[in-house]
Design a protein around this motif. Sequence first.
Motif, PDB file in Angstrom:
ATOM      1  N   GLY A  65       1.946  -8.934  30.895  1.00  0.00           N
ATOM      2  CA  GLY A  65       0.909  -8.037  31.373  1.00  0.00           C
ATOM      3  C   GLY A  65       1.260  -7.301  32.654  1.00  0.00           C
ATOM      4  O   GLY A  65       0.386  -7.065  33.501  1.00  0.00           O
ATOM      5  N   THR A  92      13.146 -10.151  22.296  1.00  0.00           N
ATOM      6  CA  THR A  92      12.700  -8.764  22.147  1.00  0.00           C
ATOM      7  C   THR A  92      13.291  -8.181  20.875  1.00  0.00           C
ATOM      8  O   THR A  92      14.478  -8.396  20.581  1.00  0.00           O
ATOM      9  CB  THR A  92      13.141  -7.922  23.355  1.00  0.00           C
ATOM     10  OG1 THR A  92      12.622  -8.522  24.552  1.00  0.00           O
ATOM     11  CG2 THR A  92      12.620  -6.501  23.252  1.00  0.00           C
ATOM     12  N   TYR A 145      -1.754 -11.043  19.880  1.00  0.00           N
ATOM     13  CA  TYR A 145      -1.204 -10.078  20.848  1.00  0.00           C
ATOM     14  C   TYR A 145      -0.616  -8.880  20.113  1.00  0.00           C
ATOM     15  O   TYR A 145       0.586  -8.614  20.165  1.00  0.00           O
ATOM     16  CB  TYR A 145      -0.157 -10.716  21.772  1.00  0.00           C
ATOM     17  CG  TYR A 145      -0.664 -11.839  22.647  1.00  0.00           C
ATOM     18  CD1 TYR A 145      -1.572 -11.587  23.668  1.00  0.00           C
ATOM     19  CD2 TYR A 145      -0.227 -13.151  22.454  1.00  0.00           C
ATOM     20  CE1 TYR A 145      -2.036 -12.628  24.478  1.00  0.00           C
ATOM     21  CE2 TYR A 145      -0.679 -14.191  23.256  1.00  0.00           C
ATOM     22  CZ  TYR A 145      -1.586 -13.921  24.260  1.00  0.00           C
ATOM     23  OH  TYR A 145      -2.047 -14.937  25.054  1.00  0.00           O
ATOM     24  N   ASN A 188       0.731  -5.428  19.018  1.00  0.00           N
ATOM     25  CA  ASN A 188       1.558  -4.431  19.708  1.00  0.00           C
ATOM     26  C   ASN A 188       2.289  -4.999  20.929  1.00  0.00           C
ATOM     27  O   ASN A 188       2.875  -4.239  21.702  1.00  0.00           O
ATOM     28  CB  ASN A 188       0.731  -3.206  20.127  1.00  0.00           C
ATOM     29  CG  ASN A 188       0.075  -2.526  18.942  1.00  0.00           C
ATOM     30  OD1 ASN A 188       0.681  -2.390  17.877  1.00  0.00           O
ATOM     31  ND2 ASN A 188      -1.172  -2.092  19.110  1.00  0.00           N
ATOM     32  N   VAL A 189       2.264  -6.310  21.092  1.00  0.00           N
ATOM     33  CA  VAL A 189       3.032  -6.947  22.176  1.00  0.00           C
ATOM     34  C   VAL A 189       3.958  -8.013  21.573  1.00  0.00           C
ATOM     35  O   VAL A 189       5.165  -7.833  21.509  1.00  0.00           O
ATOM     36  CB  VAL A 189       2.101  -7.566  23.245  1.00  0.00           C
ATOM     37  CG1 VAL A 189       2.931  -8.188  24.375  1.00  0.00           C
ATOM     38  CG2 VAL A 189       1.137  -6.526  23.802  1.00  0.00           C
TER      39      VAL A 189
END
Length: 461
Positions: free
Chosen positions: A66, A96, A155, A157-158
Amino acid sequence: MAKIIRGGTMVTAADTYQADVLLEGEKIAAIGEGLDVSGAEVIDAAGCYVFPGGVDPHTHLDMPFGGTVTADDFETGTRAAAFGGTTTIIDFCLSTKGEPLRQAIAAWHQKAANKAVIDYGFHLMVAEANDQVLEELQDVVQTEGITSLKVFMAYKNVFQADDETLFKTLVRARELGALVQVHAENGDVIDYLTRQALAAGNTDPIYHARTRPPEAEGEATGRAAALAALADSQLYVVHVTCAEAVQQIAQARERGWKVYGETCPQYLTLDISCLEKPDFEGAKYVWSPPLRDKFHQEVLWNALKSGILQTVGSDQCSFNFRGQKDLGRGDFTKIPNGGPVIEDRFGLLYSEGVHAGRISLNQFVDVVSTKAAKLFGLFPRKGTIAVGSDADIVIFDPGIRRTISAETHHMNVDYNPFEGMEVQGEVVSVLSRGEYVVRDKQFVGHPGAGKYLKREPFQRP
């Protein structure tokens, strides 16, 4: 120097008895009555319990989230863990999309190197399940000894992955002997409810909980369990909060599926009303899944007692109230999710579990240490007091009553979610692989003493 712990009551997940324990080097060398070794240091544990060091299977240290980073890194976080009776943590390594898994693992090794004061391992997040990632996982499991893989169902889109990613990960985990963990909430539904709340001008912290209802957790838990069964694989549901999720795990286990569950001290002791505290104080209690109505607490305690849930993790993810949590003033979606729990996990479970009569002394050891060690490939090296096991020992005085406070805790954060709570029992001394980390309530360890743990493949406990 050899050490003999004398006069205490030994407690494991299976037994409670009076004995001496001989520590030589990093291992437990002998257990018996009247042990005597020339030149050994004698540790007086009279009136105390002697527990195996706690194994916390769920921490987030030095983690970006965040737009900020957790307040506790591997030095402050593991120091606080040790003061709380935990001698092993397993932290979540975030990956990622589009980057090699090795790159993420290397970043987490760098975060922990020369900082951890107790032993540690890693779980690995799987963000996508393309051919490259599925191939890389063999090296992750067999070379790095990372035998647990995390998939987020929330979560959006994260971190959130789709069902195809989860299913492919479950299949690959079956082939490699890895345990798949899920954050089980329906992220699509939560995203919709969140956008609705903001559009209606509902921005206070309480709406974090109201947009993440227990039904969304129950649905995702059941879906993940069904996919695990379809893949003939193994599943571990992290931070279970509610009756809806417990019911799904219970049904899965009744069918013989390899499904396991974890809850956390915050869900056992706090409730949704905390998020309604005035002056934005409710932001201190924003984590995911959120706190629930109070009746869920007894459901969770009963699930621990009956074995429907197997472990208690801290989900340590600390953010300061000032400068971090307050990023979400006027928009609850911008409040960093997480809380400081790593130091109080062990003590709260003893006080609210054993002392309050909800679980037995042996069940306490099982849920704070032994079962996590078994599920995550560390037993019997960790999680028990036995000849040949690592000399990870907690000397615990059950007669002391104390009050939890940010003024006295050791976490690097400006509040404690359990502020003012009175608990029974206190950690006196902690040894990690035979060396003191905490001695007579004083820190005597040093950064870098903790070792990285390569873990064994999953075996059904």
